[in-house]
Motif scaffolding. Structure first.
Motif: not given
Length: 282
Positions: A1-14
């Motif tokens: 799991m050393a090469n695995t990272v949790r990432v996120g992409a936001v969705q919003m209405t600025s």
């Protein structure tokens, strides 16, 4: 799991309310941290979308100004890396700004900045005319940066239509993850958003994280949404496909998948043409 990272992409209405946008971003950072996300990407114009001509210039600030410092503090206090795509950075004169993608580490330090190279001067069919170049000065530098989520290639929105930039990020600068914070129009998003993102992932064998503005910002402007995370084979790992809600698309990206795909299909060694980078004049 050393090469695995949790990432996120936001969705919003600025909107044109700086404080309200920051409150939304702060809430989403807390949600991301609770979900174990280590690297969170916000869309273009995350901190401000103007409702009137000229408002963007009025709120533009230097990168070390109070608006960006709030987001740096948020990253530090939350111990999370942030991709802040499309900040209104004060430009070379009072009539111009830069559209700047800012990368902040988990200590609140600005690691790098990318000024959008390709400006959106377009008459969208059945929509409205956009003339970003009338008040924005284009950037002239390709930017990559190492991070816990891999070697990042920074871009912004309309850059997506110019594959040579992504080729340079991958083949000349060894990018592993391409960031595409955006505010695609509803018309162009419906036609081209997903297919262009998947094409960029496939042809570069990179992960793509594409955080998107969504819904109606004001009476004049509406964005397509559909935040996406895509792997180097072109497979969609996560998305907010309702294209309206505020939230986060989350995925675990395994960086070892990049080497596996590139070894099985070594397009870097098969390429017959190379692209020479010629910096745009300012």
């Amino acid at each position: 799991m050393a090469n695995t990272v949790r990432v996120g992409a936001v969705q919003m209405t600025s909107t044109d309310d700086l404080d309200a946008n920051y409150a939304t971003c702060s809430r989403l950072v807390k949600e991301a941290c609770a979900a174990g996300v280590k690297f969170l990407c916000f869309p273009e114009c995350f901190s401000f979308v103007s409702a009137k001509d000229g408002d963007s210039l009025k709120v533009s600030e230097p990168i070390d100004g109070p608006i960006m410092q709030k987001y740096c503090s948020l990253a530090r206090e939350s111990n999370i890396w942030l991709s802040l795509g499309g900040f209104q950075e004060k430009g070379p004169d009072d009539a111009h700004q830069h559209n700047t993608h800012v990368l902040v580490d988990d200590a609140g330090n600005i690691r790098n900045t990318y000024r959008k190279i390709h400006l959106f001067d377009v008459d969208v069919p059945g929509n409205m005319v956009y003339k970003e170049g009338s008040f924005t000065t284009a950037g002239n530098a390709i930017v990559v940066e190492d991070s816990p989520a891999g070697r990042l290639g920074l871009t912004v929105c309309y850059d997506l239509r110019f594959p040579e930039l992504y080729q340079l990020l991958r083949f000349e600068n060894n990018a592993q993850v391409l960031l595409v914070p955006s505010a695609f129009t509803k018309v162009t998003g419906a036609a081209h958003w997903e297919v262009l993102l998947r094409a960029r992932a496939i042809e570069t064998q990179c992960f793509i994280i594409a955080a998107a503005q969504a819904g109606k910002h004001n009476e004049k402007r509406e964005s397509y949404g559909d935040s996406l995370i895509i792997d180097p084979w072109g497979t969609i790992l996560a998305r907010l496909s309702d294209r309206l809600s505020t939230g986060i698309a989350i995925a675990d990206i395994d960086l070892s998948q990049i080497d596996a795909i590139r070894t099985r299909m070594p397009i870097a060694t098969h390429r017959k043409f190379s692209i020479t980078w010629k910096s745009p004049s300012l």
